[in-house]
Design a protein around this motif. Structure first.
Motif, short mmCIF file in Angstrom:
data_model
loop_
_atom_site.label_atom_id
_atom_site.label_comp_id
_atom_site.label_asym_id
_atom_site.label_seq_id
_atom_site.Cartn_x
_atom_site.Cartn_y
_atom_site.Cartn_z
N UNK A 137 0.81 -1.21 0.00
CA UNK A 137 0.00 0.00 0.00
C UNK A 137 0.85 1.26 0.00
N UNK A 138 0.39 2.22 -0.80
CA UNK A 138 1.00 3.54 -0.77
C UNK A 138 0.49 4.30 0.45
N UNK A 139 1.14 5.43 0.80
CA UNK A 139 0.63 6.22 1.92
C UNK A 139 -0.85 6.55 1.72
N UNK A 140 -1.62 6.54 2.81
CA UNK A 140 -3.06 6.74 2.74
C UNK A 140 -3.47 8.19 2.89
N UNK A 141 -2.49 9.11 2.84
CA UNK A 141 -2.87 10.52 2.91
C UNK A 141 -3.70 10.88 1.67
N UNK A 142 -4.61 11.86 1.83
CA UNK A 142 -5.45 12.27 0.72
C UNK A 142 -4.62 12.77 -0.45
N UNK A 143 -5.02 12.38 -1.65
CA UNK A 143 -4.32 12.82 -2.85
C UNK A 143 -4.45 14.32 -3.06
N UNK A 144 -5.57 14.90 -2.60
CA UNK A 144 -5.80 16.33 -2.80
C UNK A 144 -6.06 16.97 -1.45
N UNK A 145 -5.32 18.03 -1.14
CA UNK A 145 -5.50 18.71 0.13
C UNK A 145 -6.64 19.71 0.02
N UNK A 146 -7.72 19.46 0.78
CA UNK A 146 -8.89 20.31 0.68
C UNK A 146 -8.67 21.62 1.44
N UNK A 147 -9.60 22.53 1.24
CA UNK A 147 -9.45 23.87 1.77
C UNK A 147 -9.41 23.89 3.30
N UNK A 148 -10.10 22.98 3.93
CA UNK A 148 -10.10 22.96 5.40
C UNK A 148 -8.71 22.63 5.94
N UNK A 149 -8.03 21.66 5.31
CA UNK A 149 -6.69 21.30 5.76
C UNK A 149 -5.74 22.48 5.60
#
Length: 791
Positions: A603-615
């Motif tokens: 498995x690759x890292x499970x961080x979101x591929x796209x950083x949303x505005x809230x982050x």
């Protein structure tokens, strides 16, 4: 009211009905099981979400003191009434509304709901006459003589067809009452020629009349939390919305007339002969009907038209209406009844001319007694002291008194159809004491809450009368012909009374059948009966609306029935479920299982591929501190892996081999050798979902049954499948074998394996290894920590 089926097709459909709102109409799911929150009115302090009256529930009341004078020679009824109206609502009223139902008999005062008309193929001399333009006054309808307050001061009023508005000089504030008086008269119509619920019937052979005096006095309209003033015009069909109150009524009639009326007569001892009064006292406790006025006495009275007068005085408490009957032709019998649920002592009575003696003397009063006892079991205990049946060649209901048919041939014989029809109409009209005389729905708006609920309970009562009674309204199969009609000839049950074409099936049969399907097929008798009694108890002597019934039935049973109310009451779809196909398969017991090999990458890292505005905003906010940044102990391998601080080969392939099956042992092969699997595919051709009720017949002649609830359609409302495994060969499958769902096409309800050699396929059977399961979130695969050699 009981209508004859032959008269049901003459009404014109206007087209206003409750809507079956659907949120997902283009889908094959999510509509028929949609909750009814978008359809039902919002619960409030008057009517709760449980279907019970709320803590602030209220209703107004009207008490009546009425004097009536029957002029037999002129066939005119003269009346004077004093009404005391109580405003229990939270509103101040500047005017009040009353009903003038007799105006419907007038050519110039009626509500004027016309029907389409066409050229006749034939006519008779009574029908063929020139069209009056403008219409000439036929002399019928209410003639108001005086409308005053309690002190005799005139009150301003306006008559709008069958409705009358009285404008109050000071208004009627909440919590107040007002007393006012009305004097009136009207010419009594020949109801056998003009139609209608009340009037006279003339017997030419002896020159006497039977009077049924109904809708005869100006009556208060209902003012309610859900409607305001219910002042819809009376057109002759939609029945009544009325308030409860106490009545004192005196009726001055020819001295040889016998009167039956709502409530209890307070002066029998003065108006009856000593012999008749003695018989009445005996009848009160008799287990068999006693003739209070005998056949011989009635025959003698027919020949002597008295010019003397007598006044009969009746009183009734907590009733919504008052009706009466008068004739010198009447035989009168009665018997005592005790209601087990409340130990109420009731006298059941019948009034009938000699023309009905052969049937009424034998059956009527006993049918009255049977009805109030059986309805008491299914609803609430009968609360009144009297229940009466009057033979009047028609069917109509009022508190404690009703009018029915049932005459013999001149030689005293009768057909079985006449006998059963008479018993059925007596049960139906006496049953109306419960719906709507006590459980007081608005008949003018929702006929089904009156006729439908009553027809259903009538069916239960007919079944208790005789197990072979040929009931035509209640069994599911009897509604099929109506459900088959084209959609442009149908309307939902939830339609206004005036806007229904097929009134009998729509207002009587379909709701009664639906309730019977609920009781026998969907809910079961125990759950249904409890809920039905709960509704009856909650709304006795109150004004229920449809939502109160729907919600109570669910609240008291724990069954989600929104799908049923939607389909059966708000829709016009029929039930037509078909068996499309049966697929047969046998087990392959010699199959050798193969190991399941799967190739995968770490498995690759499970961080979101796209950083949303809230982050992004949280990271830029200097006031926010993230927990994993403060506590270094939380920064494990994956904290670093997600941030690119740990490197592994994500393109390397790994293989996992799963072996959780093994071949069957001999004992298992013997166990499964005779099993055959049958997949049955169903389609919903009619649109209305229902439980799947199946009867399986096997080659050895044995049978089994199974029922799947209607919820089997919840994820696909058009097609479903059921698979069964049997250790003997299936010969046939029958869908809905007892015809209990009103399926309109039973030709597609059967599958037969006629040759016994249906084409079969194979399905492999293996034995599950006991240690083959992976638990606790572990996958058995190499994870990134393992690939990096870290712990």
């Amino acid at each position: 009211m009981k209508l004859k089926v032959t008269t049901l097709s003459v009404f014109l459909y206007i087209g206003v009905s409750a809507q079956n709102i659907q949120n997902n109409p283009g889908s094959n799911h999510g509509n028929k099981f949609e909750q009814m929150g978008t359809i039902l009115p919002t619960p409030n302090v008057y009517r709760t979400a449980s279907g019970a009256p709320g803590h602030a529930y209220w209703q107004n009341r009207a008490d009546y003191d009425i004097s009536a004078y029957l002029d037999e020679d002129k066939r005119n009824l003269k009346g004077a009434e004093t009404i005391t109206y109580y405003n229990n609502s939270p509103d101040d009223l500047e005017y009040i509304w009353l009903q003038l139902d007799e105006n419907q008999q007038s050519t110039v005062k009626k509500a004027d709901f016309p029907f389409s008309s066409t050229l006749p193929k034939s006519s008779n001399d009574q029908q063929l006459k020139t069209t009056d333009l403008p219409s000439k006054d036929n002399g019928y309808g209410v003639k108001l003589e005086k409308v005053t307050d309690a002190s005799g001061n005139p009150l301003q009023y306006t008559v709008n067809k069958t409705m009358m508005r009285i404008d109050l000089p000071k208004g009627l504030k909440k919590g107040e009452k007002i007393t006012f008086k009305i004097d009136w008269n009207y010419n009594i119509p020949n109801r056998m020629k003009m139609g209608g619920r009340g009037g006279y019937e003339n017997f030419a052979e002896d020159g006497n009349d039977v009077y049924t005096v109904t809708q005869w006095f100006p009556r208060m309209c209902v003012y309610s939390d859900f409607h305001g003033w219910q002042n819809h015009q009376f057109t002759g069909r939609g029945e009544f919305a009325l308030v409860f109150g106490n009545y004192k009524v005196s009726m001055n009639v020819p001295a040889d007339h016998v009167i039956g009326g709502t409530g209890e007569c307070k002066n029998y001892e003065q108006v009856l002969t000593p012999e008749q009064f003695s018989r009445y006292k005996k009848a009160q406790t008799s287990a068999e009907p006693v003739e209070i006025v005998t056949l011989d006495e009635a025959r003698k009275a027919e020949k002597n038209h008295s010019k003397q007068r007598k006044t009969w005085i009746f009183e009734a408490k907590d009733v919504r209406d008052f009706a009466w009957t008068a004739s010198r032709k009447f035989i009168w019998d009665g018997m005592g009844v005790t209601i087990p649920e409340n130990s109420n002592k009731v006298i059941a009575m019948s009034f009938y001319p000699k023309e009905a003696y052969g049937l009424y003397r034998k059956y009527s009063t006993k049918a009255v007694a049977h009805t109030i006892k059986t309805y008491s079991e299914f609803t609430i205990p009968y609360p009144y002291p009297v229940a009466q049946s009057v033979e009047a060649a028609n069917g109509m209901e009022y508190p404690m008194i009703c009018f029915n048919f049932g005459r013999t041939e001149k030689d005293g014989t009768y057909s079985e159809g006449t006998k059963n029809g008479m018993i059925g109409v007596v049960i139906h009209e006496v049953g109306h004491n419960f719906f709507p005389m006590i459980i007081n729905s608005d008949e003018r708006q929702w006929s089904w809450m009156d006729e439908g609920l009553n027809t259903f309970t009538e069916y239960l009562t007919e079944e208790r009368w005789d197990n072979k009674f040929p009931s035509k309204r209640g069994p599911a199969w009897t509604i099929v012909d109506y459900m088959k009609l084209p959609k442009d000839q149908l309307e939902p049950i939830m339609s206004n009374s005036e806007n229904i074409i097929q009134f009998g099936p729509n207002a009587y049969s379909k709701p009664a059948t639906g309730l019977n399907i609920l009781r026998e097929t969907i809910m079961g008798r125990e759950l249904f009966d409890k809920a039905f009694k709960t509704y009856s108890k909650r709304w006795a002597f109150k004004h229920p609306e449809p939502a109160d019934f729907f919600r109570t039935m669910e609240d008291a049973s724990g069954e989600d029935l929104d799908w049923f109310w939607r389909g059966w009451f708000y829709g016009t779809d029929p039930v037509d479920i078909a068996i499309d196909k049966v697929t047969v398969a046998t087990p392959d017991l010699e199959a050798v299982p193969k190991a399941n090999e799967t190739t995968y990458k770490v498995d690759k890292p499970l961080q979101n591929e796209f950083e949303d505005v809230s982050k992004i905003k949280n990271r830029e906010d200097k006031n926010i501190t993230f927990t994993v940044e403060k506590d270094k102990e939380l920064q494990d391998f994956y904290y670093r892996y997600d941030r690119g601080q740990e490197k592994i080969d994500n393109n390397k392939e790994y293989t996992i081999k799963t072996e959780n099956m093994t071949s069957l042992e001999t004992k298992d092969k013997d166990k499964f050798r005779n099993i055959t699997a049958y997949q049955i595919d169903f389609s919903n051709k009619g649109g209305l979902v229902m439980p799947l009720i199946l009867e399986f017949t096997f080659e050895d002649g044995s049978k089994l049954r199974d029922k799947s609830s209607a919820q089997i359609w919840r994820q696909n409302e058009q097609k479903v499948s059921k698979t069964y495994y049997f250790d003997k060969k299936l010969k046939s499958v029958q869908l809905d074998p007892m015809r209990e769902t009103a399926d309109i096409d039973t030709s597609n309800n059967v599958w037969n394996n006629e040759s016994g050699n249906a084409e079969t396929s194979k399905f492999q059977v293996f034995k599950q290894k006991q240690d083959g399961a992976v638990r606790g979130g572990a996958s058995g695969k190499v994870n990134p920590m393992q690939a990096a050699g870290k712990k």
